[in-house]
Design a protein around this motif. Structure first.
Motif, PDB file in Angstrom:
ATOM      1  N   VAL A  63      29.255  46.424  44.650  1.00  0.00           N
ATOM      2  CA  VAL A  63      30.227  47.489  44.401  1.00  0.00           C
ATOM      3  C   VAL A  63      29.474  48.786  44.107  1.00  0.00           C
ATOM      4  CG1 VAL A  63      32.172  48.258  42.990  1.00  0.00           C
ATOM      5  CG2 VAL A  63      31.881  45.817  43.490  1.00  0.00           C
ATOM      6  N   ASP A  79      35.455  53.316  49.293  1.00  0.00           N
ATOM      7  CA  ASP A  79      36.871  53.189  48.955  1.00  0.00           C
ATOM      8  C   ASP A  79      37.057  52.540  47.592  1.00  0.00           C
ATOM      9  OD1 ASP A  79      37.703  54.348  51.332  1.00  0.00           O
ATOM     10  OD2 ASP A  79      37.824  52.431  52.390  1.00  0.00           O
ATOM     11  N   THR A  80      36.149  51.617  47.268  1.00  0.00           N
ATOM     12  CA  THR A  80      36.170  50.947  45.964  1.00  0.00           C
ATOM     13  C   THR A  80      34.857  51.244  45.256  1.00  0.00           C
ATOM     14  OG1 THR A  80      37.592  49.157  46.763  1.00  0.00           O
ATOM     15  CG2 THR A  80      36.274  48.714  44.800  1.00  0.00           C
ATOM     16  N   LEU A 106      37.240  51.303  37.331  1.00  0.00           N
ATOM     17  CA  LEU A 106      37.231  50.890  38.730  1.00  0.00           C
ATOM     18  C   LEU A 106      38.235  51.747  39.477  1.00  0.00           C
ATOM     19  CD1 LEU A 106      36.462  48.807  41.015  1.00  0.00           C
ATOM     20  CD2 LEU A 106      38.536  47.552  40.309  1.00  0.00           C
ATOM     21  N   GLU A 108      40.101  52.180  43.231  1.00  0.00           N
ATOM     22  CA  GLU A 108      40.402  51.520  44.488  1.00  0.00           C
ATOM     23  C   GLU A 108      41.311  52.420  45.316  1.00  0.00           C
ATOM     24  OE1 GLU A 108      40.543  46.878  43.792  1.00  0.00           O
ATOM     25  OE2 GLU A 108      41.780  47.876  42.283  1.00  0.00           O
ATOM     26  N   ASN A 109      40.826  52.806  46.475  1.00  0.00           N
ATOM     27  CA  ASN A 109      41.609  53.646  47.389  1.00  0.00           C
ATOM     28  C   ASN A 109      42.166  54.886  46.694  1.00  0.00           C
ATOM     29  OD1 ASN A 109      41.305  51.847  49.657  1.00  0.00           O
ATOM     30  ND2 ASN A 109      42.771  50.490  48.653  1.00  0.00           N
TER      31      ASN A 109
END
Length: 265
Positions: A63, A79-80, A106, A108-109
């Motif tokens: 990640v 994207d992440t 975190l 995400e998108n």
């Protein structure tokens, strides 16, 4: 993403970083350096960053990681991604005002979906569970055992009597001019990402930010607020604040509980 593992790791690393920060905070004196943008940085920022970065990279090696203190990471795109401000509110730390936080999130998108905000000097910790619900952990905040998790929820605001929270170190005329558009019952000041958490717990209804911030300043608080039913929107058009922007710089924004009659600039 394994959200249960992420929650466990974010909580653990935030507590460990907080311990490292407080060891330096308790010293009679510590060095303060200036970064290229003239913002201050201390040994506490650097120690917390090293600890969190190593932990996240070990737990989630695939990640992308973006962290304030590592300039090389600011060119990363995904994207992440995980995004970290190891010590938000360095000015509060330097002046020993206590309103500083450890922030891990975190994205995400374009949306912060999980996060932790830990204020070690105040003994307050807020985070999203694996299910994305925001809680405040009560008790000793022991790394060996999770304490009582109290779900938090935004207020049901009264537009005729709003509780407004604003920045302690970055309050200016533009902020006051915007706040004057609302009917305020009371106002409070807070440092760092704690302002998001005060809206998330219902201790405040709205937090307008008319000033420069970066995504690592806001992502964790944004995630906590969203998990408590709140929203963060752009100041100019009230569209949702998104992440992964070029340079990771934010526009002005408003964090708020739903139901507030938002004013345009």
């Amino acid at each position: 993403m394994d959200y249960a593992k992420l929650t466990t790791e974010m909580r653990r690393l935030a507590l460990e970083a907080g311990e490292a920060i407080m060891q330096i905070y308790g010293q009679d004196d510590f060095d303060v350096k200036s970064k290229s943008d003239d913002s201050p940085v201390t040994a506490a920022d650097e120690a917390a960053d090293a600890l969190i970065s190593a932990g996240l990279r070990a737990a989630f090696p695939n990640v992308t990681l973006v962290t304030e203190e590592q300039a090389d990471s600011h060119s990363e795109r995904a994207d992440t991604f995980l995004i970290v401000d190891p010590l938000d509110g360095t000015k509060e730390f330097i002046h020993r005002r206590g309103d500083f936080t450890v922030n891990i999130a975190l994205v995400e998108n374009g949306v912060p979906t999980r996060g932790v905000v830990y204020a070690p000097a105040k003994g307050r910790m807020f985070y999203t569970t694996a299910e994305g619900i925001s809680v405040e952990e009560k008790g000793a905040l022991d790394n060996g055992a999770v304490g009582e998790q109290t779900p938090i929820r935004v207020s049901s605001p009264d537009n005729d009597a709003l509780m407004i929270v604003a920045s302690k170190s970055h309050r200016d005329r533009a902020t006051d001019d915007y706040i004057s558009k609302y009917s305020a019952k009371d106002m409070k000041s807070a440092g760092s990402s704690l302002k998001f958490c005060l809206v998330a717990t219902g201790e405040a209804d709205i937090y307008p930010r008319v000033g420069r911030t970066m995504e690592w300043d806001t992502a964790a608080g944004h995630a906590v607020l969203a998990g408590a039913g709140g929203r963060v929107v752009r100041f100019d058009d009230h569209a949702p604040l998104t992440y992964g922007k070029d340079g990771y710089a934010n526009p002005f924004f408003i964090a708020h509980a739903p139901g507030i009659d938002l004013k345009l600039p």
